[in-house]
Design a protein around this motif. Sequence first.
Motif, short mmCIF file in Angstrom:
data_model
loop_
_atom_site.label_atom_id
_atom_site.label_comp_id
_atom_site.label_asym_id
_atom_site.label_seq_id
_atom_site.Cartn_x
_atom_site.Cartn_y
_atom_site.Cartn_z
N GLY A 30 0.79 -1.25 -0.16
CA GLY A 30 -0.04 0.00 0.01
C GLY A 30 0.69 1.19 -0.01
N PRO A 31 0.11 2.50 -0.25
CA PRO A 31 0.97 3.49 -0.23
C PRO A 31 1.72 3.77 1.18
CG PRO A 31 -1.34 4.25 -0.16
CD PRO A 31 -1.24 2.53 -0.61
N ARG A 32 2.87 4.39 1.00
CA ARG A 32 3.71 4.52 2.36
C ARG A 32 3.49 5.87 2.70
NH1 ARG A 32 8.25 0.88 3.29
NH2 ARG A 32 7.95 -0.88 1.68
N SER A 33 3.55 5.92 4.05
CA SER A 33 3.40 7.26 4.66
C SER A 33 4.22 7.44 6.09
CB SER A 33 1.96 7.61 4.81
OG SER A 33 1.38 6.74 5.86
N PRO A 34 4.38 8.52 6.66
CA PRO A 34 5.07 8.55 7.93
C PRO A 34 4.16 8.06 9.18
CG PRO A 34 5.10 10.64 7.12
CD PRO A 34 4.28 9.73 6.11
N ALA A 35 4.74 7.41 10.03
CA ALA A 35 3.96 7.04 11.35
C ALA A 35 4.87 7.06 12.64
CB ALA A 35 3.39 5.47 11.03
N VAL A 36 3.84 7.65 13.71
CA VAL A 36 4.72 7.49 14.87
C VAL A 36 4.16 6.43 15.77
CG1 VAL A 36 5.19 8.95 16.83
CG2 VAL A 36 4.53 9.88 14.66
N VAL A 37 4.88 5.55 16.41
CA VAL A 37 4.57 4.46 17.29
C VAL A 37 4.76 4.88 18.76
CG1 VAL A 37 4.66 2.04 18.01
CG2 VAL A 37 4.84 2.73 15.44
#
Lengths: 309, 298
Positions: free
Chosen positions: B76-83
């Motif tokens: 799927g499209p990649r996007s930034p994420a915060v865990v």
Amino acid sequence: MNLYLPIAEISLNVFVLVGMGAAVGFISGLFGVGGGFLITPLLIFYNIPPAVAVATGANQVIAASFSGALAHYRRGTVDLRLGTVLLIGGFGGSVAGVLLFTLLRRLGQLDLVVSLLYVVFLGGIGGLMLVESLQSILKSRSQGSGEIRRPGQHSWVHGLPLKMRFHRSKLYVSIIPVLLLGFLIGLLAGIMGVGGGFIAVPAMIYLLRVPTSVVIGTSLFQIIFTAAATTILQAATNRTVDVVLAFLLMLGGVIGAQFGTQAGRKLRGDQLRALLAILVLAVGLRLGYELVVTPDERFTITLPTGEIG
Amino acid sequence: MPAGFALVAGCLALAASSASFAQEGIETFEIGLSTSTISISSDFTGARLVVFGALDNADAKLLRQQRYDIVVVLVGPRSPAVVREKERTFGLWINRGSETFDAVPGSYALAATRPLADIARQELRQRLSLGIADLRLDSGATTGAFGQPAPDKPEEAKGQVNISLAERRAKAAQDIGGTSADAAVTVDDYAEALKRIRRAKGLYNQSVGTVQFVSPTLFRADLNLPADLPTGTHMARAYLFRSGVFIRESSEPLFVRKSGFESYIDDMATRYGVFYGMAAVLLAIFTGWFGRLVFKRD
């Protein structure tokens, strides 16, 4: 029957959503609270992203409040003047609240602050209301209307300047506490995505000593505008209002609110207050419990802006 | 002229290797999707994507022995994420630690002929970012589109991908202020958590035995797409392995978009936020008033 919600980006059952709206609408009509503090946690529980739940909850609250306020207006139990002064304070609070909302979300602490606010306010208000209303029920079991006694002595609130007369509420008080109360309601509405009725109703009853019957109509009147401001602000800044979801909730909410308003007239003021107190306490305890109990999943994924991704 | 000599030698080596491939037969490998666009309409509850592929010039003997393996993925499209991780603080569970990943796939579906561990070594899986366990969540400096390493690049460039990744990890360790080993564990914890959560939601899934040969040259792969499939450009990619060696890959884009009424609403909300908000308020007021009219009970 499942329906795909365009902004929430999830496919959910239509009847569950309408039913949720109806249940909250009933409570809304009964107590004169917008129901935001119930609908938002319910939506989150039903897998809707919290940011969408907050903004859409505000949108749905408008319909239930408008419907309820209209009923109260016909019966002459809305103090437009008091409501307007509250709104002026509320507008400032809304803007401050939305700014704070954005900041906290970026820091990843929005959920914590919201939960703590709920626990402190709901717990405090619910506890006080429950004690007072139970005493009132016990005292006036044989006689009286269940209305709060209006003692002759004046509290510090009545010593403040800039006094204004509110005929409907049989009040003559300074507008300073009214504006402050409005600001507080707006602030909480911005952060928690609620109309603020659960703060406004007890504050008007206990701080300003407005009769319970007028409080509900005035609160609903005020909530329409606070929720409308929140909806537009959220739509413009965060794009989190799901009109399809809101409409389904409204459908249920409007129906529920009519029955709620009717049921409310069969109950006395102190009984209404006791029921609302129990409800408020229950939600507060539930949220407090979640803060303390070990979570199933200690990790959460969000976008860098803090939205759930 | 040592440089010129090296160049000639390189050409010779290349010619020699293609000659040896010609003897074995150069496998050609292409895929096609059952659809190039998935429209998400109001009744979308997930979908199954069928990827067809052709494998030509395969060694018939190896094929009979099932030495060819195929892995098909949809990224799927990649996007930034915060865990973020919650820790108990004064009796309350509060978000304390966090880790940012700059290119996390919104969804990941994988189908393979056999378990991935039997198809390729772990270093190879890591290099190809293949499988949920080895899926890369950061974009390396020299990676191709969608954060995948470009497989056509010479071995040298692939080495750089790994170096830059190692450097990034080391840098992250310095930022945190711990030792490199500690930080690597921390990073893995967050990455593991992200994958675990996405897996539980069905956004990341992988299955074995879902790539099947329909005929000696034709294969099909079935991929499961969840109901909350992210919109945007997805990339379907097929990897061909022969006896544990990565041979080549083929890819096709897949467009996922909202359709009809949903797309219209989404578009309005994105482009005309304030008016959309006002319309939402008016709708609410109208509904409230209309409800009052219909259910006039006093």
